[in-house]
Design a protein around this motif. Structure first.
Motif, mmCIF file in Angstrom:
data_model
loop_
_atom_site.group_PDB
_atom_site.id
_atom_site.type_symbol
_atom_site.label_atom_id
_atom_site.label_comp_id
_atom_site.label_asym_id
_atom_site.label_seq_id
_atom_site.Cartn_x
_atom_site.Cartn_y
_atom_site.Cartn_z
ATOM 1 N N SER A 1 5.612 -2.276 7.999
ATOM 2 C CA SER A 1 5.079 -2.629 9.320
ATOM 3 C C SER A 1 4.627 -1.414 10.109
ATOM 4 N N ASN A 2 4.859 -0.210 9.570
ATOM 5 C CA ASN A 2 4.483 1.012 10.278
ATOM 6 C C ASN A 2 3.031 1.391 9.989
ATOM 7 N N VAL A 3 2.372 1.906 11.052
ATOM 8 C CA VAL A 3 1.032 2.461 10.922
ATOM 9 C C VAL A 3 1.031 3.813 11.618
ATOM 10 N N VAL A 4 -0.053 4.555 11.449
ATOM 11 C CA VAL A 4 -0.214 5.759 12.254
ATOM 12 C C VAL A 4 -0.340 5.320 13.715
ATOM 13 N N ASP A 5 0.288 6.044 14.622
ATOM 14 C CA ASP A 5 0.416 5.600 16.009
ATOM 15 C C ASP A 5 -0.909 5.139 16.611
ATOM 16 N N LEU A 6 -0.810 4.089 17.414
ATOM 17 C CA LEU A 6 -1.974 3.571 18.131
ATOM 18 C C LEU A 6 -1.532 3.033 19.484
ATOM 19 N N GLY A 7 -2.504 2.751 20.350
ATOM 20 C CA GLY A 7 -2.196 2.203 21.662
ATOM 21 C C GLY A 7 -1.899 0.714 21.575
ATOM 22 N N TYR A 8 -1.022 0.243 22.461
ATOM 23 C CA TYR A 8 -0.632 -1.160 22.489
ATOM 24 C C TYR A 8 -1.253 -1.859 23.695
ATOM 25 N N ARG B 1 0.852 -1.185 0.000
ATOM 26 C CA ARG B 1 0.000 0.000 0.000
ATOM 27 C C ARG B 1 0.887 1.233 0.000
ATOM 28 N N GLU B 2 0.293 2.352 -0.331
ATOM 29 C CA GLU B 2 0.973 3.631 -0.148
ATOM 30 C C GLU B 2 0.774 4.041 1.306
ATOM 31 N N GLN B 3 1.883 4.230 2.014
ATOM 32 C CA GLN B 3 1.786 4.533 3.438
ATOM 33 C C GLN B 3 1.049 5.860 3.664
ATOM 34 N N PRO B 4 0.101 5.868 4.616
ATOM 35 C CA PRO B 4 -0.653 7.095 4.875
ATOM 36 C C PRO B 4 0.196 8.148 5.587
ATOM 37 N N PHE B 5 -0.273 9.372 5.537
ATOM 38 C CA PHE B 5 0.411 10.450 6.242
ATOM 39 C C PHE B 5 0.433 10.127 7.740
ATOM 40 N N GLY B 6 1.608 10.259 8.343
ATOM 41 C CA GLY B 6 1.762 9.992 9.765
ATOM 42 C C GLY B 6 2.342 8.638 10.072
ATOM 43 N N ALA B 7 2.382 7.740 9.069
ATOM 44 C CA ALA B 7 2.995 6.427 9.256
ATOM 45 C C ALA B 7 4.419 6.457 8.724
ATOM 46 N N GLY B 8 5.253 5.569 9.250
ATOM 47 C CA GLY B 8 6.617 5.476 8.745
ATOM 48 C C GLY B 8 6.662 4.819 7.385
ATOM 49 N N THR B 9 7.854 4.734 6.834
ATOM 50 C CA THR B 9 8.016 4.202 5.481
ATOM 51 C C THR B 9 8.040 2.680 5.438
ATOM 52 N N ASP B 10 8.357 2.023 6.548
ATOM 53 C CA ASP B 10 8.389 0.566 6.563
ATOM 54 C C ASP B 10 6.963 0.007 6.475
ATOM 55 N N GLY C 1 2.217 2.688 23.510
ATOM 56 C CA GLY C 1 1.758 3.018 22.166
ATOM 57 C C GLY C 1 2.924 3.284 21.245
ATOM 58 N N GLY C 2 2.626 3.316 19.944
ATOM 59 C CA GLY C 2 3.659 3.566 18.956
ATOM 60 C C GLY C 2 3.147 3.307 17.557
ATOM 61 N N GLY C 3 4.063 3.144 16.620
ATOM 62 C CA GLY C 3 3.698 3.101 15.207
ATOM 63 C C GLY C 3 3.920 1.786 14.505
ATOM 64 N N TYR C 4 4.044 0.672 15.251
ATOM 65 C CA TYR C 4 4.126 -0.637 14.613
ATOM 66 C C TYR C 4 2.743 -1.268 14.529
ATOM 67 N N ALA C 5 2.520 -2.009 13.468
ATOM 68 C CA ALA C 5 1.279 -2.757 13.343
ATOM 69 C C ALA C 5 1.188 -3.798 14.457
ATOM 70 N N THR C 6 0.048 -3.865 15.119
ATOM 71 C CA THR C 6 -0.198 -4.905 16.122
ATOM 72 C C THR C 6 -1.242 -5.842 15.525
ATOM 73 N N VAL C 7 -0.818 -7.033 15.142
ATOM 74 C CA VAL C 7 -1.652 -7.918 14.326
ATOM 75 C C VAL C 7 -2.454 -8.911 15.152
ATOM 76 N N GLY C 8 -2.259 -8.927 16.454
ATOM 77 C CA GLY C 8 -2.991 -9.839 17.319
ATOM 78 C C GLY C 8 -2.652 -9.537 18.762
ATOM 79 N N THR C 9 -3.381 -10.184 19.670
ATOM 80 C CA THR C 9 -3.142 -10.015 21.102
ATOM 81 C C THR C 9 -3.245 -11.363 21.791
ATOM 82 N N VAL C 10 -2.234 -11.718 22.575
ATOM 83 C CA VAL C 10 -2.281 -12.930 23.386
ATOM 84 C C VAL C 10 -3.355 -12.752 24.447
ATOM 85 N N ILE C 11 -4.270 -13.708 24.561
ATOM 86 C CA ILE C 11 -5.374 -13.547 25.506
ATOM 87 C C ILE C 11 -4.827 -13.544 26.933
ATOM 88 N N SER C 12 -5.548 -12.879 27.824
ATOM 89 C CA SER C 12 -5.052 -12.695 29.190
ATOM 90 C C SER C 12 -4.818 -14.017 29.904
#
Length: 325
Positions: A239-246, A228-237, A267-278
């Protein structure tokens, strides 16, 4: 009071965590294996949130300056009292002057020492947990060292009646078991290709040497992202997204997974693709370096059911302990 003679590799004071401050960038910290921490507290008559000593890979050596009632759970570190082996997942009496020694972990990575009355260090932001990255909580905001003195909170004399209590074998985790760790896909799993999502859940990952309270870095195949073309606010890699909470337990994928743990940034700008359940984060926290990890995708309802099941199991353990005494 407990006097530390050897601090082990990475031993800190932890409770259930510093909740309610995530919005200002403060992670919860707290016990990595909440199940083992909680059971240890129940065995000595404490509430679940009492502070324990969390020991990683190698345990402490310490002298008790007062009579005490203790329990050790989690990884098997072959604990001994005055040179004599003692049971784990059981309540043990300690006399003033006794020396407790724990060795290297054989199964599992983290053990917990609970003392009746709890480890009575000062609260910082409503918690006694240690957050070493900024040096707050626990004992002087750091890992335990030779010469440290840990105060113990007051405990009724009746706690002595708990001595000899042990939980059922069925309630003791088998850390050598290669059970899968369950995850919920999201928040930004759409960034992975369909093949990468399958690879994430079908591969056998290896815990790298860079696995600690901040995050568990896993080694295995690279995961590919949708172009994809990276959106404004995301890094060039990719794996980067516009910042979100982790969320705690979230899985970042700068090609290979990193599972964020109790001391991770919020929080930060890496894609979080899943979450280990508690319910399974403690299982992951007990995986040693170079051991394997496999993921299983579940939905939110299944994750909630697993959390409820673990909560009910802990409540039953507490009821059994109280019923026996």
């Amino acid at each position: 009071m407990i006097e530390i003679e050897e601090g082990g590799i990475a031993s800190t004071v932890q409770d259930l965590g510093r909740t309610g401050h995530y919005h200002i960038g403060m992670p919860p910290s707290g016990a990595m294996d909440r199940y083992a921490h909680t059971v240890a507290n129940y065995l000595v008559g404490n509430d679940a949130d009492a502070a324990t000593v969390e020991m990683t890979y190698q345990g402490i050596t310490a002298t008790f300056r007062d009579d005490a009632v203790i329990a050790i759970t989690g990884a098997d570190m072959s604990p001994s009292l005055n040179g004599e082996p003692i049971d784990t997942w059981a309540t043990v009496a300690v006399d003033a002057g006794d020396e407790l020694e724990l060795a290297f972990a054989t199964e599992g990575a983290r053990a917990y020492l609970a003392v009746a009355g709890g480890i009575d260090v000062p609260e910082v932001m409503d918690s006694r947990s240690t957050y070493t990255l900024v040096g707050i909580g626990g004992h002087e905001g750091r890992g335990l060292e030779e010469g440290d003195q840990l105060p113990i909170g007051d405990a009724p004399a009746e706690r002595r009646e708990l001595v000899g209590t042990r939980i059922d074998d069925d309630d003791v985790p088998d850390y050598a078991d290669e059970d899968t760790v369950r995850i919920v896909l999201g928040l930004t799993s759409y960034r992975l290709t369909e093949e990468a999502k399958e690879t994430l859940c079908e591969s056998e990952w290896t815990v790298s040497s860079e696995a600690d309270r901040v995050g568990y870095r896993l080694e295995g195949p690279d995961l590919e992202f949708e172009e994809r073309e990276q959106p404004f606010g995301a890094g060039t890699d990719p794996s980067n997204v516009v910042d979100l909470g982790y969320p705690i337990g979230s899985i970042q994928v700068p090609q290979q997974p990193i599972v964020l743990m109790q001391d991770a940034v919020t929080g930060g700008g890496y894609a979080t693709v899943g979450t280990v359940i508690s319910a399974d984060r403690g299982l992951l926290a007990q995986r040693q370096t170079h051991k394997s990890v496999s993921f299983e995708s579940v939905d939110v309802d299944e994750a909630i059911d697993a959390r409820t099941e673990q909560t009910e199991r802990l409540e039953a353990i507490r009821a059994d302990i109280e019923g026996e005494n």
